[in-house]
Design a protein around this motif. Sequence first.
Motif, PDB file in Angstrom:
ATOM      1  N   THR A  16      10.045  -1.901  -9.691  1.00 50.16           N
ATOM      2  CA  THR A  16      11.209  -1.550 -10.509  1.00 50.16           C
ATOM      3  C   THR A  16      12.268  -2.650 -10.438  1.00 50.16           C
ATOM      4  O   THR A  16      12.828  -3.072 -11.454  1.00 50.16           O
ATOM      5  N   LEU A  17      12.519  -3.119  -9.180  1.00 53.06           N
ATOM      6  CA  LEU A  17      13.508  -4.187  -9.013  1.00 53.06           C
ATOM      7  C   LEU A  17      13.093  -5.425  -9.791  1.00 53.06           C
ATOM      8  O   LEU A  17      13.887  -6.024 -10.531  1.00 53.06           O
TER       9      LEU A  17
ATOM     10  N   THR B 144      12.947   2.155   4.214  1.00 49.09           N
ATOM     11  CA  THR B 144      12.930   1.169   3.144  1.00 49.09           C
ATOM     12  C   THR B 144      13.024   1.863   1.784  1.00 49.09           C
ATOM     13  O   THR B 144      13.786   1.449   0.913  1.00 49.09           O
ATOM     14  N   SER B 145      12.251   2.951   1.647  1.00 50.68           N
ATOM     15  CA  SER B 145      12.283   3.678   0.380  1.00 50.68           C
ATOM     16  C   SER B 145      13.650   4.316   0.165  1.00 50.68           C
ATOM     17  O   SER B 145      14.218   4.253  -0.926  1.00 50.68           O
TER      18      SER B 145
ATOM     19  N   GLU C 219      19.783   2.238  -3.751  1.00 48.61           N
ATOM     20  CA  GLU C 219      20.290   1.046  -4.453  1.00 48.61           C
ATOM     21  C   GLU C 219      19.896   1.063  -5.927  1.00 48.61           C
ATOM     22  O   GLU C 219      20.686   0.717  -6.795  1.00 48.61           O
ATOM     23  N   LEU C 220      18.641   1.481  -6.188  1.00 46.57           N
ATOM     24  CA  LEU C 220      18.170   1.527  -7.578  1.00 46.57           C
ATOM     25  C   LEU C 220      19.067   2.435  -8.412  1.00 46.57           C
ATOM     26  O   LEU C 220      19.412   2.124  -9.556  1.00 46.57           O
TER      27      LEU C 220
ATOM     28  N   ASP D 251       0.817  -1.217   0.000  1.00 42.18           N
ATOM     29  CA  ASP D 251       0.000   0.000   0.000  1.00 42.18           C
ATOM     30  C   ASP D 251       0.852   1.269   0.000  1.00 42.18           C
ATOM     31  O   ASP D 251       0.346   2.335  -0.328  1.00 42.18           O
ATOM     32  N   GLU D 252       2.107   1.183   0.377  1.00 39.52           N
ATOM     33  CA  GLU D 252       2.970   2.371   0.342  1.00 39.52           C
ATOM     34  C   GLU D 252       3.428   2.581  -1.104  1.00 39.52           C
ATOM     35  O   GLU D 252       4.182   1.760  -1.648  1.00 39.52           O
ATOM     36  N   PRO D 253       2.992   3.687  -1.754  1.00 37.65           N
ATOM     37  CA  PRO D 253       3.273   3.841  -3.197  1.00 37.65           C
ATOM     38  C   PRO D 253       4.776   3.804  -3.519  1.00 37.65           C
ATOM     39  O   PRO D 253       5.170   3.155  -4.494  1.00 37.65           O
ATOM     40  N   ASP D 254       5.585   4.454  -2.674  1.00 38.91           N
ATOM     41  CA  ASP D 254       7.017   4.500  -2.977  1.00 38.91           C
ATOM     42  C   ASP D 254       7.629   3.105  -2.960  1.00 38.91           C
ATOM     43  O   ASP D 254       8.471   2.763  -3.787  1.00 38.91           O
ATOM     44  N   ILE D 255       7.182   2.289  -1.966  1.00 44.55           N
ATOM     45  CA  ILE D 255       7.766   0.955  -1.843  1.00 44.55           C
ATOM     46  C   ILE D 255       7.234   0.040  -2.948  1.00 44.55           C
ATOM     47  O   ILE D 255       7.950  -0.791  -3.497  1.00 44.55           O
TER      48      ILE D 255
ATOM     49  N   LYS E 107      11.461  -4.903   6.621  1.00 44.46           N
ATOM     50  CA  LYS E 107      11.875  -3.630   6.030  1.00 44.46           C
ATOM     51  C   LYS E 107      12.766  -2.878   7.004  1.00 44.46           C
ATOM     52  O   LYS E 107      12.495  -2.931   8.208  1.00 44.46           O
ATOM     53  N   PRO E 108      13.765  -2.137   6.590  1.00 43.85           N
ATOM     54  CA  PRO E 108      14.232  -2.076   5.194  1.00 43.85           C
ATOM     55  C   PRO E 108      15.071  -3.304   4.846  1.00 43.85           C
ATOM     56  O   PRO E 108      15.715  -3.858   5.708  1.00 43.85           O
ATOM     57  N   PHE E 109      14.999  -3.689   3.580  1.00 48.68           N
ATOM     58  CA  PHE E 109      15.758  -4.870   3.147  1.00 48.68           C
ATOM     59  C   PHE E 109      16.615  -4.481   1.947  1.00 48.68           C
ATOM     60  O   PHE E 109      16.309  -3.526   1.224  1.00 48.68           O
ATOM     61  N   ARG E 110      17.682  -5.246   1.758  1.00 54.37           N
ATOM     62  CA  ARG E 110      18.558  -5.023   0.614  1.00 54.37           C
ATOM     63  C   ARG E 110      17.921  -5.673  -0.614  1.00 54.37           C
ATOM     64  O   ARG E 110      17.247  -6.709  -0.496  1.00 54.37           O
ATOM     65  N   ALA E 111      18.196  -5.118  -1.787  1.00 55.19           N
ATOM     66  CA  ALA E 111      17.678  -5.698  -3.029  1.00 55.19           C
ATOM     67  C   ALA E 111      18.138  -7.148  -3.165  1.00 55.19           C
ATOM     68  O   ALA E 111      17.366  -8.024  -3.557  1.00 55.19           O
TER      69      ALA E 111
ATOM     70  N   VAL F  43      11.876  10.799  -4.492  1.00 58.68           N
ATOM     71  CA  VAL F  43      11.303   9.823  -3.547  1.00 58.68           C
ATOM     72  C   VAL F  43      12.154   9.776  -2.281  1.00 58.68           C
ATOM     73  O   VAL F  43      11.649   9.799  -1.157  1.00 58.68           O
TER      74      VAL F  43
ATOM     75  N   ARG G 178       6.480   1.001  -5.905  1.00 58.73           N
ATOM     76  CA  ARG G 178       7.212   1.335  -7.119  1.00 58.73           C
ATOM     77  C   ARG G 178       8.657   0.797  -7.044  1.00 58.73           C
ATOM     78  O   ARG G 178       9.187   0.324  -8.063  1.00 58.73           O
ATOM     79  N   LEU G 179       9.241   0.827  -5.856  1.00 61.30           N
ATOM     80  CA  LEU G 179      10.601   0.313  -5.668  1.00 61.30           C
ATOM     81  C   LEU G 179      10.674  -1.168  -6.010  1.00 61.30           C
ATOM     82  O   LEU G 179      11.507  -1.600  -6.819  1.00 61.30           O
TER      83      LEU G 179
ATOM     84  N   ARG H 181      13.542  -5.038 -13.447  1.00 62.13           N
ATOM     85  CA  ARG H 181      14.964  -5.098 -13.794  1.00 62.13           C
ATOM     86  C   ARG H 181      15.443  -6.535 -13.825  1.00 62.13           C
ATOM     87  O   ARG H 181      16.322  -6.889 -14.579  1.00 62.13           O
TER      88      ARG H 181
ATOM     89  N   TYR I 123      15.749   3.084  -2.976  1.00 65.19           N
ATOM     90  CA  TYR I 123      15.941   3.944  -4.157  1.00 65.19           C
ATOM     91  C   TYR I 123      17.411   4.302  -4.330  1.00 65.19           C
ATOM     92  O   TYR I 123      17.880   4.484  -5.449  1.00 65.19           O
TER      93      TYR I 123
END
Lengths: 130, 507
Positions: A25-26, B291-292, B298-299, A15-19, A107-111, B317, A21-22, A29, B296
């Motif tokens: 995106t990952l 987290t963001s 990292e992105l 529900d968090e838009p930024d997360i 959260k937060p977690f590494r890619a 962001v 989208r994150l 990719r 980001y």
Amino acid sequence: MSAWSKRPLVLLAEDEPDIRRLVATLLERWGYEVAAAASGDEALALAAARPPALAILDVSIPGPNGIEVTRRLRSDDDVPVILLTAHAGDRSAAEAVLAGASGLLTKPFRAQALRKAIWSVLPPSPEAAA
Amino acid sequence: MRLWRRTDDEPARFRELVEHTPVALYVAADGTAGGFHYVSPALVALLGYEAEAWEDDPELFARILHPEDRERVLGQIAFAKTNGRPYHLEYRLVGTRGTVWVEDTAVPGGDGWHGFLVDVSRRKTTERRYRALVEQLPLITYIDSAERADGAPVYLSPEIERVLGYTPQEWTSTPNFFLDHVHPDDREAVVAAREEARRSGEPLVREFRFIAKDGRVVWLHDTQTVVRDDQGRPWYSQGFALDVTSSKNWEAERERLLEQAQLQNERLRELDEMKDEFIALVSHELRTPLTSIRGYVELIEDDPLLPGPERRAFLQVIDRNADRLQRLVEDLLLAAQAEANSLRLRFEELDLAKLVVDCVEASAPHAALRNITVACTVEAAPIVSGDPGRLAQVVDNLLSNALKFTPEDGGIEVRVSQDATTALLEVADSGPGIPEDEQRGLFERFFRSERAQREAVAGVGLGLSIAKSLVEAHGGRITVQSTEGEGTTFAVHLPLLAAVERLSGAA
């Protein structure tokens, strides 16, 4: 069928838009196709329309929460689930296990951590690794 | 078998009997004056006064009566004689060899009063010794006789006066004295206990309150047993009572302290739960923007070929989430300061309308994200005295709430106006509204509405409590008006600078 359509579909609910989208995106990719939802209802609707290869769900999405959605995905289509949570603690881990989740990321977690969690339930195919 | 026959020498034989019997016999004159017709040799021996002295001196008896007994004994004898009734008395006579306790029993006879004295000095000494012992005890001892219809005790130790202030005489001479002075709340129980003890024959042990002479309430611990006669019939009861007021008071105090401690524990437990909940919420609220930020970064790092527009969007962001973190930290700090009453404000003269317009503009990106229109109506430019940073925070908190609860494509209205004394800022959203039962708790710290919890709306429940503290620190107040299904309007009332100055000028 083109190689494009063979990209595995990942259902993402956050529900968090930024997360949202994150993570989307990952995933893109990394070569996955993403169906993104902001709530439990939306996620279940997307899963019903097109069964995903994997679901990544935040625990505290509105509507049926991540745990509830996991339960339904596991019982209906045996979809592997990775849960995301901002609530650190043993309780969420226990709940995740009981609901049938394959992984839980705090959260937060590494890619890289997310990637490893995905590979552990969905080994990389040549297409995805490309 | 008859030992005695009527013979001619009968009077002589009776005379001999009387003279030789070791009983102090006498024949006293009628009338109250005293005087004796006859005293036996045993009586002479008992007191040391010759028979002639008794017969010649009508004042002898009264004279050798112990001074402490004199009045009572003469009175009782006079009473008995006047009414022609037998008497049975105990008193002291001062004989030539010392004081003698006698038991005096007499009946009216043909030629006066026939009686005899028994030397009870030894019994009296023993009795006195026990009495002294009993009366030395720090206990109220008493003897109740069932024969006394008024229920008054036949004996009460003097301790009663030290404990309760009443003399034994006051006690024994007033009917129903005991029950009338039991604390009204305990009276029923005292009567019931007495009935129960009578029925069961068990010793009676009870605690009750008694009203002392000076009005004090005294707790008595009373133990009473029934003494039975040879046939096993109840004869009289005896008992002792102890003043246990101090331990009772201590008991009450202990109970009070215990209750207080339990309340405190309960409160601490609640606070502890709130703290745990709060830490969990804060942790969640810190982790989300973190987290963001990390994600980001990292992105951007992982893709050196990231196109410029996308890179800028990602940086925004990061910036937005850093802002969110900063706001949370500031909110926490402010809440702590408000709680400790140590809000530090830098007051200056400012235009509320301008401040509000700035805040609305700053919120525009947020609103645009969810396609919400924010309409700002400025009807006046109220000048107030305030801390611009803190007042902006109030407006930000109200706007951020309105944005959180207004559905996508909805609208928010902001209005600034004033009357003669007050500046008014209103923020109206078109959200779901707040149920009436939740409106009261709205401004409390860590309050989260049912909806906010259910729908996982971000926040730790500090915004409105901070807004309230800040507005009140400015001498203003904040109110809410909400209709379910229609929306919610928060109103901030602040005193106009001119009105404040007028007031202090007039004072």
